[in-house]
Design a protein around this motif. Structure first.
Motif, PDB file in Angstrom:
ATOM      1  N   ALA A  66      -8.494  14.749   2.468  1.00  0.00           N
ATOM      2  CA  ALA A  66      -8.703  13.408   1.835  1.00  0.00           C
ATOM      3  C   ALA A  66      -8.101  13.485   0.500  1.00  0.00           C
ATOM      4  N   ALA A  67      -7.993  14.620  -0.269  1.00  0.00           N
ATOM      5  CA  ALA A  67      -7.659  14.728  -1.696  1.00  0.00           C
ATOM      6  C   ALA A  67      -6.210  14.450  -1.660  1.00  0.00           C
ATOM      7  N   THR A  68      -5.481  14.854  -0.464  1.00  0.00           N
ATOM      8  CA  THR A  68      -3.968  14.671  -0.549  1.00  0.00           C
ATOM      9  C   THR A  68      -3.617  13.785   0.495  1.00  0.00           C
ATOM     10  N   SER A  69      -4.512  12.631   0.929  1.00  0.00           N
ATOM     11  CA  SER A  69      -4.178  11.633   1.616  1.00  0.00           C
ATOM     12  C   SER A  69      -4.641  10.180   1.063  1.00  0.00           C
ATOM     13  N   ILE A  70      -4.117   9.167   1.726  1.00  0.00           N
ATOM     14  CA  ILE A  70      -4.593   7.618   1.114  1.00  0.00           C
ATOM     15  C   ILE A  70      -4.550   6.748   2.258  1.00  0.00           C
ATOM     16  N   VAL A  71      -5.534   5.863   1.887  1.00  0.00           N
ATOM     17  CA  VAL A  71      -5.495   4.647   3.036  1.00  0.00           C
ATOM     18  C   VAL A  71      -5.342   3.319   1.988  1.00  0.00           C
ATOM     19  N   ALA A  72      -4.819   2.331   2.654  1.00  0.00           N
ATOM     20  CA  ALA A  72      -4.965   0.915   2.053  1.00  0.00           C
ATOM     21  C   ALA A  72      -5.749   0.037   2.935  1.00  0.00           C
ATOM     22  N   ARG A  73      -6.704  -0.376   2.236  1.00  0.00           N
ATOM     23  CA  ARG A  73      -7.770  -1.127   2.976  1.00  0.00           C
ATOM     24  C   ARG A  73      -7.512  -2.832   2.432  1.00  0.00           C
ATOM     25  N   ASP A  74      -7.929  -3.343   3.603  1.00  0.00           N
ATOM     26  CA  ASP A  74      -7.844  -5.023   3.354  1.00  0.00           C
ATOM     27  C   ASP A  74      -9.397  -5.427   2.847  1.00  0.00           C
ATOM     28  N   THR A  75      -9.381  -6.702   2.759  1.00  0.00           N
ATOM     29  CA  THR A  75     -10.499  -7.207   2.024  1.00  0.00           C
ATOM     30  C   THR A  75     -11.771  -7.034   2.699  1.00  0.00           C
ATOM     31  N   SER A  76     -11.814  -6.707   3.832  1.00  0.00           N
ATOM     32  CA  SER A  76     -12.892  -6.254   4.566  1.00  0.00           C
ATOM     33  C   SER A  76     -13.352  -4.748   4.539  1.00  0.00           C
ATOM     34  N   GLY A  77     -12.539  -4.080   3.914  1.00  0.00           N
ATOM     35  CA  GLY A  77     -12.573  -2.707   3.820  1.00  0.00           C
ATOM     36  C   GLY A  77     -11.917  -1.805   4.880  1.00  0.00           C
ATOM     37  N   GLU A  78     -11.449  -2.620   6.149  1.00  0.00           N
ATOM     38  CA  GLU A  78     -10.548  -1.764   7.201  1.00  0.00           C
ATOM     39  C   GLU A  78      -9.200  -1.152   6.779  1.00  0.00           C
ATOM     40  N   PRO A  79      -9.121  -0.026   7.149  1.00  0.00           N
ATOM     41  CA  PRO A  79      -7.665   0.697   7.038  1.00  0.00           C
ATOM     42  C   PRO A  79      -6.627  -0.256   7.706  1.00  0.00           C
ATOM     43  N   VAL A  80      -5.674  -0.492   6.890  1.00  0.00           N
ATOM     44  CA  VAL A  80      -4.298  -1.228   7.423  1.00  0.00           C
ATOM     45  C   VAL A  80      -3.082  -0.315   7.035  1.00  0.00           C
ATOM     46  N   GLY A  81      -3.372   0.790   6.424  1.00  0.00           N
ATOM     47  CA  GLY A  81      -1.943   1.644   6.258  1.00  0.00           C
ATOM     48  C   GLY A  81      -2.615   2.974   5.918  1.00  0.00           C
ATOM     49  N   PHE A  82      -1.914   4.071   6.064  1.00  0.00           N
ATOM     50  CA  PHE A  82      -2.287   5.414   5.444  1.00  0.00           C
ATOM     51  C   PHE A  82      -1.214   6.352   5.437  1.00  0.00           C
ATOM     52  N   ILE A  83      -1.181   7.287   4.627  1.00  0.00           N
ATOM     53  CA  ILE A  83      -0.516   8.518   4.386  1.00  0.00           C
ATOM     54  C   ILE A  83      -1.398   9.646   4.364  1.00  0.00           C
ATOM     55  N   THR A  84      -1.060  10.673   5.509  1.00  0.00           N
ATOM     56  CA  THR A  84      -1.609  11.700   5.277  1.00  0.00           C
ATOM     57  C   THR A  84      -0.767  12.821   4.889  1.00  0.00           C
ATOM     58  N   GLY A  85      -1.205  13.706   4.321  1.00  0.00           N
ATOM     59  CA  GLY A  85      -0.328  14.857   3.603  1.00  0.00           C
ATOM     60  C   GLY A  85      -1.233  16.171   3.161  1.00  0.00           C
ATOM     61  N   TYR A  86      -0.591  17.078   2.680  1.00  0.00           N
ATOM     62  CA  TYR A  86      -1.398  18.394   2.239  1.00  0.00           C
ATOM     63  C   TYR A  86      -0.484  19.075   1.041  1.00  0.00           C
ATOM     64  N   ALA A  87      -1.068  19.910   0.331  1.00  0.00           N
ATOM     65  CA  ALA A  87      -0.594  20.895  -0.418  1.00  0.00           C
ATOM     66  C   ALA A  87      -0.212  22.145   0.127  1.00  0.00           C
ATOM     67  N   ARG A  88       1.101  22.486   0.127  1.00  0.00           N
ATOM     68  CA  ARG A  88       1.735  23.544   0.853  1.00  0.00           C
ATOM     69  C   ARG A  88       0.889  24.757   0.343  1.00  0.00           C
ATOM     70  N   PRO A  89       0.492  25.494   1.311  1.00  0.00           N
ATOM     71  CA  PRO A  89      -0.385  26.901   1.097  1.00  0.00           C
ATOM     72  C   PRO A  89       0.184  27.807   0.036  1.00  0.00           C
ATOM     73  N   ASP A  90       1.690  28.024   0.427  1.00  0.00           N
ATOM     74  CA  ASP A  90       2.429  28.731  -0.430  1.00  0.00           C
ATOM     75  C   ASP A  90       3.245  28.419  -1.482  1.00  0.00           C
ATOM     76  N   ALA A  91       3.098  26.900  -1.717  1.00  0.00           N
ATOM     77  CA  ALA A  91       3.574  26.042  -2.918  1.00  0.00           C
ATOM     78  C   ALA A  91       2.881  24.876  -3.097  1.00  0.00           C
ATOM     79  N   PRO A  92       1.450  25.235  -3.753  1.00  0.00           N
ATOM     80  CA  PRO A  92       0.436  24.333  -4.045  1.00  0.00           C
ATOM     81  C   PRO A  92       0.942  23.346  -4.818  1.00  0.00           C
ATOM     82  N   ARG A  93       1.999  23.008  -5.668  1.00  0.00           N
ATOM     83  CA  ARG A  93       2.268  22.161  -6.419  1.00  0.00           C
ATOM     84  C   ARG A  93       3.439  21.107  -5.663  1.00  0.00           C
ATOM     85  N   THR A  94       3.495  21.552  -4.290  1.00  0.00           N
ATOM     86  CA  THR A  94       4.383  20.586  -3.466  1.00  0.00           C
ATOM     87  C   THR A  94       3.497  19.891  -2.552  1.00  0.00           C
ATOM     88  N   LEU A  95       3.470  18.722  -2.366  1.00  0.00           N
ATOM     89  CA  LEU A  95       2.830  17.767  -1.372  1.00  0.00           C
ATOM     90  C   LEU A  95       3.339  17.570  -0.179  1.00  0.00           C
TER      91      LEU A  95
END
Length: 201
Positions: A66-95
C-alpha cells in the motif's frame, strides 16, 4: 466483521498511516486498502490491456504494498484508477511501477499522470525514492507516452532496454517487455543527470 472491514476500521482510526490528496476531475488520490482489491481487479480486467492477475493478488498488493501504490477515488469513495508498485529489494530507492489503470469513463483527464506524480512525491518523501522503473511492451504507445511525459515533467532521463525477451514467456504471442528506467526524479536543469545505482546495504 470481515478482514476487509476490519482494515477499513483500522485505517479510519489511524490516519497517520494514510495518504490523501486532491486529484483531477474531483477525485481523491489515496492509499489503497485490502477492501479496494476487488475494485482494482475489475478495473484491470475492464482495461482489456493489462495482464489480469488473480483477484487474490490484488488483495495482497493492497495490504503489503500500500505504501508504494495509489488509488484514485470518486466522490463515493470507490476506486476508479490505481497504480501498483514496489520498492526494488536490491535497489530500495527505485520504485518499480507494476500496473497503471484508469476507469474508461475517466481516461484522457490526466488521472494516470496525476497518480504517478503523487505516488512519486509520497515515496520520495517517505522512502527516498530517486528513480522509477516500469516495463512496457513495444505496442503499448499509451504507456510509452505516460512515462515519457512523466520523465519530461521531472527533468529525468529515460533509459530503455529489453528486460524479458519474448522467448522467456511460456505462452505464445507475448511480446518482449522493455525496461524503462527513469531518473533521477526531480533533477534540476543545472544538474548533470545520471541514474542512481542501488542503495548501499
Amino acid at each position: 466483521m470481515t478482514p476487509a472491514q476490519a482494515d477499513h476500521a483500522r485505517a479510519d482510526t489511524d490516519p497517520s498511516d494514510r495518504y490523501s490528496e486532491e486529484g483531477p476531475a474531483g477525485l481523491v488520490l489515496d492509499t489503497p486498502m485490502p477492501a479496494d482489491g476487488a475494485a482494482l481487479w475489475r478495473i484491470a480486467r475492464d482495461s482489456r490491456v493489462l495482464d489480469l492477475n488473480s483477484s487474490y493478488s490484488y488483495l495482497l498488493w493492497c495490504r503489503d504494498y500500500a505504501a508504494t501504490s495509489i488509488v484514485a477515488r470518486d466522490t463515493s469513495g470507490e476506486p476508479v484508477g490505481f497504480i501498483t508498485g514496489y520498492a526494488r529489494p536490491d535497489a530500495p530507492r527505485t520504485l518499480l511501477v507494476w500496473q497503471v489503470a484508469v476507469d474508461e469513463r475517466l481516461r484522457g483527464k490526466g488521472v494516470a499522470a496525476a497518480m504517478l506524480d503523487a505516488l512519486t512525491r509520497r515515496t520520495g518523501a517517505a522512502l527516498g525514492v530517486e528513480a522509477m522503473e516500469t516495463t512496457i511492451t513495444p505496442d503499448n504507445t499509451a504507456s510509452d507516452r505516460l512515462f515519457t511525459s512523466f520523465a519530461e515533467r521531472h527533468g529525468a532521463l529515460v533509459e530503455r532496454e529489453v528486460l524479458f525477451d519474448a522467448a522467456l514467456f511460456p505462452e505464445d504471442g507475448h511480446e518482449s517487455e522493455l525496461l524503462y528506467r527513469i531518473g533521477p526524479i526531480g533533477a534540476r536543469d543545472d544538474e548533470a543527470p545520471s541514474l542512481p545505482g542501488p542503495a548501499p546495504v
